[in-house]
Design an enzyme around this catalytic site. Structure first.
Site, PDB file in Angstrom:
ATOM      1  N   ALA A  69     -11.057   3.654  -4.502  1.00  0.00           N
ATOM      2  CA  ALA A  69     -12.203   4.489  -4.873  1.00  0.00           C
ATOM      3  C   ALA A  69     -11.789   5.952  -4.831  1.00  0.00           C
ATOM      4  O   ALA A  69     -10.835   6.341  -4.145  1.00  0.00           O
ATOM      5  CB  ALA A  69     -13.366   4.246  -3.917  1.00  0.00           C
ATOM      6  N   GLY A 114     -10.981  -0.350  -3.471  1.00  0.00           N
ATOM      7  CA  GLY A 114     -11.796  -0.723  -4.620  1.00  0.00           C
ATOM      8  C   GLY A 114     -10.989  -1.300  -5.762  1.00  0.00           C
ATOM      9  O   GLY A 114     -11.504  -2.090  -6.557  1.00  0.00           O
ATOM     10  N   GLU A 117     -10.637  -4.865  -4.932  1.00  0.00           N
ATOM     11  CA  GLU A 117     -11.951  -5.472  -5.132  1.00  0.00           C
ATOM     12  C   GLU A 117     -12.201  -5.733  -6.620  1.00  0.00           C
ATOM     13  O   GLU A 117     -12.752  -6.774  -6.994  1.00  0.00           O
ATOM     14  CB  GLU A 117     -13.039  -4.574  -4.552  1.00  0.00           C
ATOM     15  N   GLU A 137      -9.499   0.490   4.079  1.00  0.00           N
ATOM     16  CA  GLU A 137     -10.714   1.240   4.385  1.00  0.00           C
ATOM     17  C   GLU A 137     -10.896   1.553   5.870  1.00  0.00           C
ATOM     18  O   GLU A 137     -11.444   2.601   6.219  1.00  0.00           O
ATOM     19  CB  GLU A 137     -11.945   0.484   3.878  1.00  0.00           C
TER      20      GLU A 137
END
Length: 260
Positions: A69, A114, A117, A137
């Site tokens: 992200a 992300g 993901e 994270e």
């Protein structure tokens, strides 16, 4: 055919395979709100196009698929805004996962946070030998927000998933293949070609069976999973493709399936 957005490039070929390329090379293709918005829009467009039979997601450059992200966008979010961002990302990745055709991630480099993901929301994953996959994270004082805590254990098992999530451990492509996180590993220059070859193997099968398999597997371990399988099995047995496949097997010839 090509249709480029600011952060995502789209290209379609004559076989019905679309390629979406995450295109923020200056930020290692990190996910930001604009990329989410463009991905959301493109998934809607592709879902409505009957000629689309398969989708590949990859990243610009040789270093990153999606490095994670865009952390700068997380700064200053309060609890409510952060929760809404998480729910929106989960919704978009679920939309990707529920597309009625196979989706392959061509992981051409880092797939972290992300980015991993996003890759896990695809049905299958092919990676370059240099790819690195992980969920870092907790090192930021956070946890994954786009479905990572749910999809990772399904793919690699609870033990390894917890180790990766709690320690931030990253897997090499070889380790990820052994763990079941990847389907195939190939050279850096051939990762998209390998994803296309995998898709072609799938598209040579009965076109109506492909969405049925995807839908049935999506129910795996959930209430109604066995019923979903039986429903699709019954429908396909009584379909033209099902009858043709059975006849071809008995007659020892290649089946001639219809189009989706």
């Amino acid at each position: 055919m090509s249709e480029n957005r600011e952060t995502i490039l789209r290209e379609d070929d004559e076989r019905g395979i679309s390629i979406l390329t995450m295109n923020r090379p200056g930020r290692l293709n990190a996910l930001n709100r604009q990329m989410f918005r463009e991905l959301d829009e493109l998934l809607d467009v592709l879902a409505e196009k009957k000629e689309v039979r398969g989708l590949i997601l990859t990243g610009t450059g040789e270093k990153a698929f999606v490095a994670g992200a865009d952390i700068k966008e997380l700064e200053g979010l309060d609890e409510s805004a952060a929760r809404e961002l998480s729910l929106d990302g989960q919704r978009i990745f679920q939309k990707l996962e529920q597309l009625p055709f196979p989706v392959v991630a061509a992981v051409n480099g880092y797939a972290l946070g992300g980015g991993l993901e996003l890759a896990m929301a695809c049905h299958l994953r092919v990676a370059s030998e240099t790819a690195l996959l992980g969920m870092p994270e907790t090192g930021l004082g956070l946890i994954p927000g786009y479905g990572g805590t749910q999809r990772l254990p399904r793919l690699v098992g609870v033990g390894l998933a917890l180790e990766m999530l709690l320690t931030g451990r990253k897997l090499t492509a070889a380790e990820a293949l052994e763990a079941g996180l990847l389907n195939r590993v190939t050279g850096q220059d051939t990762v998209v070609d390998e994803a296309q070859a995998l898709l072609q193997e799938i598209l040579d099968k009965g076109p109506h069976t492909i969405p049925a398999v995807v839908k049935a597997v999506s129910k795996s371990g959930l209430p109604g999973g066995f019923e979903t399988e039986a429903e699709h099995f019954g429908r396909l047995c009584d379909s033209e493709d099902g009858r043709e496949g059975i006849r071809a097997f008995i007659e020892k010839r290649k089946p001639m399936f219809g189009k989706r």
